[in-house]
Write a protein that holds these residues in place. Sequence first.
Motif, PDB file in Angstrom:
ATOM      1  N   GLU A  89       0.798  -1.499  -0.107  1.00 39.15           N
ATOM      2  CA  GLU A  89      -0.192  -0.136  -0.211  1.00 39.15           C
ATOM      3  C   GLU A  89       0.789   1.208  -0.204  1.00 39.15           C
ATOM      4  N   TRP A  90       0.811   2.163  -0.743  1.00 36.74           N
ATOM      5  CA  TRP A  90       1.061   3.732  -0.708  1.00 36.74           C
ATOM      6  C   TRP A  90      -0.130   4.653  -0.582  1.00 36.74           C
ATOM      7  N   ILE A  91       0.759   5.499   0.319  1.00 38.50           N
ATOM      8  CA  ILE A  91       0.128   5.987   1.325  1.00 38.50           C
ATOM      9  C   ILE A  91       0.761   7.679   0.773  1.00 38.50           C
ATOM     10  N   PRO A  92       0.001   7.904  -0.058  1.00 39.48           N
ATOM     11  CA  PRO A  92       0.794   9.188  -1.087  1.00 39.48           C
ATOM     12  C   PRO A  92      -0.059  11.152   0.127  1.00 39.48           C
ATOM     13  N   VAL A  93       0.944  11.120   0.867  1.00 33.28           N
ATOM     14  CA  VAL A  93       1.350  11.796   2.322  1.00 33.28           C
ATOM     15  C   VAL A  93       1.493  13.445   1.034  1.00 33.28           C
ATOM     16  N   THR A  94       1.277  14.768   1.661  1.00 32.79           N
ATOM     17  CA  THR A  94       1.232  15.679   0.990  1.00 32.79           C
ATOM     18  C   THR A  94       2.591  16.060   2.591  1.00 32.79           C
ATOM     19  N   ALA A  95       3.778  16.865   1.208  1.00 31.87           N
ATOM     20  CA  ALA A  95       5.337  16.705   1.498  1.00 31.87           C
ATOM     21  C   ALA A  95       5.222  17.311   3.035  1.00 31.87           C
ATOM     22  N   GLY A  96       6.090  17.098   3.951  1.00 29.08           N
ATOM     23  CA  GLY A  96       6.339  17.228   5.375  1.00 29.08           C
ATOM     24  C   GLY A  96       5.334  17.378   6.437  1.00 29.08           C
ATOM     25  N   ALA A 100      -7.875  19.199  17.445  1.00 27.17           N
ATOM     26  CA  ALA A 100      -6.596  18.133  16.491  1.00 27.17           C
ATOM     27  C   ALA A 100      -6.679  16.538  18.057  1.00 27.17           C
ATOM     28  N   TYR A 101      -6.104  15.723  17.816  1.00 29.58           N
ATOM     29  CA  TYR A 101      -5.520  15.539  16.695  1.00 29.58           C
ATOM     30  C   TYR A 101      -6.396  14.183  16.028  1.00 29.58           C
ATOM     31  N   THR A 102      -7.832  14.514  15.368  1.00 30.85           N
ATOM     32  CA  THR A 102      -8.969  13.064  15.235  1.00 30.85           C
ATOM     33  C   THR A 102      -8.119  13.334  13.586  1.00 30.85           C
ATOM     34  N   PRO A 103      -8.491  12.025  13.122  1.00 26.78           N
ATOM     35  CA  PRO A 103      -8.330  11.348  11.502  1.00 26.78           C
ATOM     36  C   PRO A 103      -9.253  12.885  10.895  1.00 26.78           C
ATOM     37  N   ALA A 104     -10.268  13.056  11.385  1.00 22.24           N
ATOM     38  CA  ALA A 104     -10.496  14.394  10.674  1.00 22.24           C
ATOM     39  C   ALA A 104      -9.550  15.506  10.655  1.00 22.24           C
ATOM     40  N   TRP A 105      -8.857  15.696  12.193  1.00 22.61           N
ATOM     41  CA  TRP A 105      -8.174  16.357  11.163  1.00 22.61           C
ATOM     42  C   TRP A 105      -6.696  17.518  10.795  1.00 22.61           C
ATOM     43  N   GLN A 106      -6.885  15.637  10.412  1.00 22.12           N
ATOM     44  CA  GLN A 106      -5.052  16.122   9.836  1.00 22.12           C
ATOM     45  C   GLN A 106      -5.461  15.472   8.229  1.00 22.12           C
ATOM     46  N   GLU A 107      -6.630  15.529   8.262  1.00 25.20           N
ATOM     47  CA  GLU A 107      -7.423  15.470   6.362  1.00 25.20           C
ATOM     48  C   GLU A 107      -6.780  17.045   5.468  1.00 25.20           C
ATOM     49  N   LEU A 166      -3.585  18.702   6.372  1.00 20.35           N
ATOM     50  CA  LEU A 166      -2.558  19.176   6.381  1.00 20.35           C
ATOM     51  C   LEU A 166      -2.381  17.742   5.563  1.00 20.35           C
ATOM     52  N   THR A 167      -2.189  16.818   5.653  1.00 20.65           N
ATOM     53  CA  THR A 167      -1.966  15.217   5.125  1.00 20.65           C
ATOM     54  C   THR A 167      -2.621  15.585   3.524  1.00 20.65           C
ATOM     55  N   GLY A 168      -3.939  15.729   2.979  1.00 24.91           N
ATOM     56  CA  GLY A 168      -3.907  15.530   2.003  1.00 24.91           C
ATOM     57  C   GLY A 168      -4.994  13.840   2.381  1.00 24.91           C
ATOM     58  N   LEU A 169      -4.802  13.437   2.597  1.00 24.43           N
ATOM     59  CA  LEU A 169      -5.162  11.609   3.191  1.00 24.43           C
ATOM     60  C   LEU A 169      -6.361  11.807   3.557  1.00 24.43           C
ATOM     61  N   GLY A 170      -7.347  11.217   2.542  1.00 33.08           N
ATOM     62  CA  GLY A 170      -8.857  10.682   3.811  1.00 33.08           C
ATOM     63  C   GLY A 170      -8.893   9.940   5.088  1.00 33.08           C
ATOM     64  N   ARG A 171      -9.682  10.468   5.760  1.00 36.61           N
ATOM     65  CA  ARG A 171      -9.979   9.787   6.984  1.00 36.61           C
ATOM     66  C   ARG A 171      -9.931   8.410   7.706  1.00 36.61           C
ATOM     67  N   GLU A 172     -10.548   8.216   6.781  1.00 37.40           N
ATOM     68  CA  GLU A 172     -10.397   6.626   6.507  1.00 37.40           C
ATOM     69  C   GLU A 172      -9.374   5.886   6.513  1.00 37.40           C
ATOM     70  N   THR A 173      -8.616   6.390   5.702  1.00 36.50           N
ATOM     71  CA  THR A 173      -7.160   5.547   5.665  1.00 36.50           C
ATOM     72  C   THR A 173      -6.178   5.955   6.606  1.00 36.50           C
ATOM     73  N   ILE A 174      -6.323   6.973   7.939  1.00 36.05           N
ATOM     74  CA  ILE A 174      -5.572   6.904   9.097  1.00 36.05           C
ATOM     75  C   ILE A 174      -6.604   5.710   9.924  1.00 36.05           C
ATOM     76  N   ILE A 175      -7.298   6.299   9.880  1.00 33.56           N
ATOM     77  CA  ILE A 175      -8.271   4.558  10.751  1.00 33.56           C
ATOM     78  C   ILE A 175      -7.609   3.622  10.448  1.00 33.56           C
ATOM     79  N   ARG A 176      -7.831   3.369   9.206  1.00 34.85           N
ATOM     80  CA  ARG A 176      -7.148   2.080   8.720  1.00 34.85           C
ATOM     81  C   ARG A 176      -5.513   1.687   9.592  1.00 34.85           C
ATOM     82  N   LEU A 177      -5.711   2.049   8.901  1.00 29.52           N
ATOM     83  CA  LEU A 177      -3.886   1.952   9.267  1.00 29.52           C
ATOM     84  C   LEU A 177      -3.470   2.339  10.458  1.00 29.52           C
TER      85      LEU A 177
END
Length: 314
Positions: free
Chosen positions: A55-62, A253-260, A262-273
């Motif tokens: 699985e590749w998780i394409p996080v926003t750089a930094g 801060a610091y929920t799966p919704a909060w990080q979206e 910043l990272t460009g990743l959906g909350r479901e991706t973070i929950i599953r990881l």
Amino acid sequence: ESADWYNSKFIVSMGANLNMTRTPDVHFISEARTAGAKFVVISPDYSQVAKFSDEWIPVTAGQDTALWMAVNHVILKEFHVDREVPYFKDYIERYTDSPFLVELERIEGGGYVAGRMLRANRVSRYQDVENGDWKFLVQDEKTGEPRSPKGSVGHRWSEEMGKWNLKMEDGLDDVPIAPVLSFLDEHEEVIQVSYNDFEATSTRLRGVPIRHIDTVDAGRVPVATVFDLMMAQFGVSRGLEGDYPTSYDDDNAYTPAWQEKLTGLGRETIIRLAREFASNAEATNGKSMIIVGASINHWYNNNLSYRAPITALI
């Protein structure tokens, strides 16, 4: 070392392009995958190593720190609060500073902040011990009193040998200690502790369960365990009052919704990881691992990009 990668069953690589920069080691990843490990790559670009991942998780750089802060939120809620994993609880009590006591200091305008870890020589039992300002305290479940376990830096540099280890025993008399991890069930008070939310450039007050300890220099002082302070830091309420998120969908801060954002990743991706990473650790007694590469070092505050995934490992 890299030969130990083979023993893992869930491997996350962040900021590391293993094919290019760790060419002699990367075969261990292929062998681990052949043996059943899942390999996840967190990378802004579809790198050489991402091509070979499960699985590749394409996080926003930094923004790796934001990703892991949200992962930690999920792990703490689902594997320490919603249900308690015995292996995890035993590990953090035995091998981490989670049960250690931290003094809380009152601030102007109301509320408290976390101060220093409570020093052993501030209580009468350890007032005269060697290096007492470099030894720390936990609350012993059996005696109901603060005890100073072995293994702190004060034991490392003491004249008396043999106490610098990870045995949960009193450094004074070698009696076993049963550390209290949390004051949630038996607290004297719940106080509001201030946390900096750097992303929102604001502070948040969150309830933390505390007890009071009698000290020789300042009378009774409020203390909390590192574990309880960490729960508040990550926004896991456990029914306590304060500025806590109400769900994973709450942009606090610091929920799966909060990080979206910043990272460009959906909350479901973070929950599953988070669930896969921790579930594997539960099933295998800890065989989840993270490879951190030098790309992480190129960002300001990169130490926090290390500390966040280290917390997940703990």
